[in-house]
Design an enzyme around this catalytic site. Structure first.
Site, PDB file in Angstrom:
ATOM      1  N   ARG A  45       0.749  -1.128  -0.004  1.00  0.00           N
ATOM      2  CA  ARG A  45       0.098  -0.021  -0.049  1.00  0.00           C
ATOM      3  C   ARG A  45       0.824   1.326   0.200  1.00  0.00           C
ATOM      4  O   ARG A  45       0.393   2.373  -0.280  1.00  0.00           O
ATOM      5  CB  ARG A  45      -0.876   0.073   1.329  1.00  0.00           C
ATOM      6  CG  ARG A  45      -2.203  -1.063   1.096  1.00  0.00           C
ATOM      7  CD  ARG A  45      -2.840  -1.133   2.463  1.00  0.00           C
ATOM      8  NE  ARG A  45      -2.413  -2.478   3.358  1.00  0.00           N
ATOM      9  CZ  ARG A  45      -3.071  -2.453   4.565  1.00  0.00           C
ATOM     10  NH1 ARG A  45      -3.619  -1.808   4.972  1.00  0.00           N
ATOM     11  NH2 ARG A  45      -2.428  -3.791   5.078  1.00  0.00           N
ATOM     12  N   GLU A 114       7.426   2.115  -6.290  1.00  0.00           N
ATOM     13  CA  GLU A 114       7.630   1.530  -5.098  1.00  0.00           C
ATOM     14  C   GLU A 114       7.771   2.621  -4.155  1.00  0.00           C
ATOM     15  O   GLU A 114       8.782   3.534  -4.407  1.00  0.00           O
ATOM     16  CB  GLU A 114       8.603   0.326  -5.239  1.00  0.00           C
ATOM     17  CG  GLU A 114       9.238  -0.364  -4.075  1.00  0.00           C
ATOM     18  CD  GLU A 114       8.223  -1.152  -2.941  1.00  0.00           C
ATOM     19  OE1 GLU A 114       7.042  -0.490  -2.886  1.00  0.00           O
ATOM     20  OE2 GLU A 114       8.403  -2.140  -2.610  1.00  0.00           O
ATOM     21  N   ASP A 115       7.573   2.436  -2.738  1.00  0.00           N
ATOM     22  CA  ASP A 115       7.848   3.346  -2.072  1.00  0.00           C
ATOM     23  C   ASP A 115       9.159   3.341  -1.302  1.00  0.00           C
ATOM     24  O   ASP A 115       9.977   4.176  -1.457  1.00  0.00           O
ATOM     25  CB  ASP A 115       6.897   3.297  -0.642  1.00  0.00           C
ATOM     26  CG  ASP A 115       6.862   2.013   0.056  1.00  0.00           C
ATOM     27  OD1 ASP A 115       7.515   0.997  -0.451  1.00  0.00           O
ATOM     28  OD2 ASP A 115       6.271   1.598   1.103  1.00  0.00           O
ATOM     29  N   ASP A 118      14.557  -1.667   0.435  1.00  0.00           N
ATOM     30  CA  ASP A 118      15.152  -1.662   1.579  1.00  0.00           C
ATOM     31  C   ASP A 118      16.067  -2.985   1.418  1.00  0.00           C
ATOM     32  O   ASP A 118      17.171  -2.876   1.121  1.00  0.00           O
ATOM     33  CB  ASP A 118      13.846  -2.389   2.619  1.00  0.00           C
ATOM     34  CG  ASP A 118      14.518  -2.260   4.240  1.00  0.00           C
ATOM     35  OD1 ASP A 118      15.445  -1.580   4.568  1.00  0.00           O
ATOM     36  OD2 ASP A 118      14.026  -3.109   4.868  1.00  0.00           O
ATOM     37  N   VAL A 168      11.113   4.892   8.628  1.00  0.00           N
ATOM     38  CA  VAL A 168      10.740   6.169   8.060  1.00  0.00           C
ATOM     39  C   VAL A 168       8.989   5.973   7.890  1.00  0.00           C
ATOM     40  O   VAL A 168       8.468   4.866   7.585  1.00  0.00           O
ATOM     41  CB  VAL A 168      11.161   7.019   6.913  1.00  0.00           C
ATOM     42  CG1 VAL A 168      12.708   7.129   7.129  1.00  0.00           C
ATOM     43  CG2 VAL A 168      11.136   5.714   5.633  1.00  0.00           C
ATOM     44  N   ASP A 174       3.957   3.596   6.247  1.00  0.00           N
ATOM     45  CA  ASP A 174       3.507   3.492   7.686  1.00  0.00           C
ATOM     46  C   ASP A 174       4.284   2.815   8.606  1.00  0.00           C
ATOM     47  O   ASP A 174       5.469   2.185   8.292  1.00  0.00           O
ATOM     48  CB  ASP A 174       2.194   2.380   7.509  1.00  0.00           C
ATOM     49  CG  ASP A 174       2.637   0.967   7.131  1.00  0.00           C
ATOM     50  OD1 ASP A 174       3.150   0.976   6.219  1.00  0.00           O
ATOM     51  OD2 ASP A 174       2.293   0.025   8.045  1.00  0.00           O
TER      52      ASP A 174
HETATM   53  P1  IMP Z   1      12.429  -5.048   0.991  1.00  0.00           P
HETATM   54  O1  IMP Z   1      11.703  -6.464   0.632  1.00  0.00           O
HETATM   55  O2  IMP Z   1      13.147  -5.184   2.498  1.00  0.00           O
HETATM   56  O3  IMP Z   1      13.116  -4.211   0.155  1.00  0.00           O
HETATM   57  O4  IMP Z   1      10.968  -4.502   1.765  1.00  0.00           O
HETATM   58  C1  IMP Z   1      10.635  -3.230   1.325  1.00  0.00           C
HETATM   59  C2  IMP Z   1       9.314  -2.804   1.933  1.00  0.00           C
HETATM   60  O5  IMP Z   1       9.236  -3.026   3.262  1.00  0.00           O
HETATM   61  C3  IMP Z   1       8.711  -1.472   1.773  1.00  0.00           C
HETATM   62  O6  IMP Z   1       7.996  -1.455   0.202  1.00  0.00           O
HETATM   63  C4  IMP Z   1       8.196  -1.125   2.668  1.00  0.00           C
HETATM   64  O7  IMP Z   1       6.718  -1.567   2.678  1.00  0.00           O
HETATM   65  C5  IMP Z   1       8.754  -1.900   3.997  1.00  0.00           C
HETATM   66  N1  IMP Z   1       9.784  -0.946   4.571  1.00  0.00           N
HETATM   67  C6  IMP Z   1      11.018  -0.928   4.339  1.00  0.00           C
HETATM   68  N2  IMP Z   1      11.681   0.016   5.117  1.00  0.00           N
HETATM   69  C7  IMP Z   1      10.462   0.785   5.755  1.00  0.00           C
HETATM   70  C8  IMP Z   1      10.578   1.725   6.559  1.00  0.00           C
HETATM   71  O8  IMP Z   1      11.678   2.400   6.721  1.00  0.00           O
HETATM   72  N3  IMP Z   1       9.189   2.237   6.988  1.00  0.00           N
HETATM   73  C9  IMP Z   1       8.177   1.530   6.724  1.00  0.00           C
HETATM   74  N4  IMP Z   1       8.291   0.597   5.801  1.00  0.00           N
HETATM   75  C10 IMP Z   1       9.515   0.140   5.481  1.00  0.00           C
HETATM   76 MG    MG Z   2       5.939  -1.859   0.231  1.00  0.00          MG
END
Ligand code: IMP
Ligand code: MG
Length: 191
Positions: A45, A114-115, A118, A168, A174
């Site tokens: 979301r 994408e937001d 990470d 963040v 969120d």
């Molecule tokens: P990844 O698979 O570890 O790259 O996860 C990415 C997802 O984790 C993002 O799309 C976010 O939904 C969530 N996420 C990663 N870092 C944060 C943060 O600092 N705040 C909130 N959601 C996060």
């Molecule tokens: Mg996400």
């Protein structure tokens, strides 16, 4: 639900975000110039505010679709929120598609929005899935990138801001489903 009290320190102002979104949209518009239609895929979301601002600055025929992926099980979800980063399952991280696209992307120009990138698990899974449907072009635009957290070798084509390893919220992002409506991006600080 017991919550640890926290405050939010502003990291990126609404004004800085707006300026960066405008620049990203100009780059995207130039990249896909001449396209008959750009399919903009928002990852739910967290990207909903970003995609809303971004598409309004893209001067191309655009279609909007959404995909929802989860990179942790329900059990992990709550523990992740308590600890903020739940690192336990990284090596065996499972990414599930909770909601697929409504439309076809074969032969189309696609932009994934994408937001935050990470660890990179979510994006690499989503990219592989969408590539298997053989779009004409597929690029990724991420608002935020935390390169120091990366575990999978993946990069967005375009990134809004590189940020340090901080949790963040705001501008769609969120913490335990809260703070998505903040107009700026701030970091969570426990008090
Ligand atoms: P990844 O698979 O570890 O790259 O996860 C990415 C997802 O984790 C993002 O799309 C976010 O939904 C969530 N996420 C990663 N870092 C944060 C943060 O600092 N705040 C909130 N959601 C996060
Ligand atoms: Mg996400």
């Amino acid at each position: 639900m017991p919550e640890r009290p926290y405050v939010i320190d502003q990291m990126i102002s609404a004004k800085s975000i707006a300026a960066r979104v405008e620049a990203l949209a100009a780059t995207i518009t130039a990249h896909y110039a001449g396209t008959d239609k750009l399919v903009v895929v928002g990852l739910l979301r967290g990207s909903f505010v970003f995609i809303a601002d971004l598409v309004r600055e893209i001067a191309l025929p655009v279609e909007v679709d959404f995909l929802e992926a989860s990179s942790y099980g329900d059990a992990m979800h709550s523990s992740r929120e308590v600890r903020i980063y739940g690192d336990a399952m990284h090596s065996s991280r499972e990414v599930r598609i909770l909601k697929d696209l409504r439309g076809e992307i074969a032969g189309r120009d696609v932009l994934v929005v994408e937001d935050i990138v990470d660890t990179g698990f979510t994006l690499s899974h989503v990219k592989r899935l969408l590539q298997s449907r053989e779009p004409r072009r597929l690029e990724i635009c991420a608002l935020l990138d935390k390169p120091s957290r990366r575990e999978v070798d993946i990069r967005a084509t375009w990134t809004g801001f590189e940020i340090p390893d901080e949790f963040v919220v705001g501008y769609g992002i969120d913490f335990a489903q809260r703070n998505r409506n903040l107009p700026f991006i701030g970091k969570v600080r426990f008090t």
